[in-house]
Design a protein around this motif. Sequence first.
Motif, mmCIF file in Angstrom:
data_model
loop_
_atom_site.group_PDB
_atom_site.id
_atom_site.type_symbol
_atom_site.label_atom_id
_atom_site.label_comp_id
_atom_site.label_asym_id
_atom_site.label_seq_id
_atom_site.Cartn_x
_atom_site.Cartn_y
_atom_site.Cartn_z
ATOM 1 N N ALA A 70 20.992 4.349 55.296
ATOM 2 C CA ALA A 70 20.519 3.132 54.136
ATOM 3 C C ALA A 70 18.666 3.547 53.741
ATOM 4 N N CYS A 71 18.096 4.668 53.392
ATOM 5 C CA CYS A 71 17.215 5.008 52.813
ATOM 6 C C CYS A 71 16.891 4.600 52.222
ATOM 7 N N PHE A 72 16.672 2.869 51.059
ATOM 8 C CA PHE A 72 15.916 3.063 49.770
ATOM 9 C C PHE A 72 14.550 2.330 50.121
ATOM 10 N N ILE A 73 13.152 2.961 49.061
ATOM 11 C CA ILE A 73 12.909 2.370 49.020
ATOM 12 C C ILE A 73 12.432 1.781 47.993
ATOM 13 N N ARG A 74 11.707 -0.338 47.801
ATOM 14 C CA ARG A 74 12.020 -0.819 47.037
ATOM 15 C C ARG A 74 11.010 -1.262 46.004
ATOM 16 N N LEU A 75 10.732 0.180 45.010
ATOM 17 C CA LEU A 75 9.935 -0.269 44.076
ATOM 18 C C LEU A 75 10.068 -0.928 42.553
ATOM 19 N N GLY A 76 8.533 -1.558 42.018
ATOM 20 C CA GLY A 76 9.148 -2.328 40.458
ATOM 21 C C GLY A 76 8.593 -0.634 40.219
ATOM 22 N N SER A 77 8.505 -1.393 38.691
ATOM 23 C CA SER A 77 8.386 -0.507 37.378
ATOM 24 C C SER A 77 6.785 -0.707 37.816
ATOM 25 N N GLY A 78 5.948 -1.412 37.794
ATOM 26 C CA GLY A 78 4.872 -1.503 37.748
ATOM 27 C C GLY A 78 3.912 -0.774 38.722
ATOM 28 N N GLU A 79 4.286 -0.337 39.781
ATOM 29 C CA GLU A 79 4.709 0.521 40.899
ATOM 30 C C GLU A 79 5.002 2.014 40.715
ATOM 31 N N LEU A 80 5.651 2.370 39.989
ATOM 32 C CA LEU A 80 5.881 3.587 39.654
ATOM 33 C C LEU A 80 5.684 4.054 37.892
#
Length: 104
Positions: A70-80
């Motif tokens: 369960a190693c998920f890194i939640r990032l938004g489009s602005g961060e990517l």
Amino acid sequence: MPGALISLAGGRNVFHDLKRTWTTVSWEQVVSSDPDCIIVNDYGTPSYAQKIAFLQSSPITAQMRAVKAACFIRLGSGELTPSPTNGDAVAAIAAVLHPDRVSS
């Protein structure tokens, strides 16, 4: 951009050797790369929760190391994409990849 963020955070993008950025890869390529963690873009439809549920329930992806842990890194489009929040993205990735070396 995601590859640069991962590198700055002390990680290695499993697709670092691709010649093109923002390209398409197959699920077979993702599964065979067996990443330790997966960056999940929290943008649009399906929702973040639906994306995680898919990864956990699909027989194609459920056995990957990242999914099992369960190693998920939640990032938004602005961060990517190039933005003032890229530093936050690097910090978020580093905190997951190197929790013993990153203070919160």
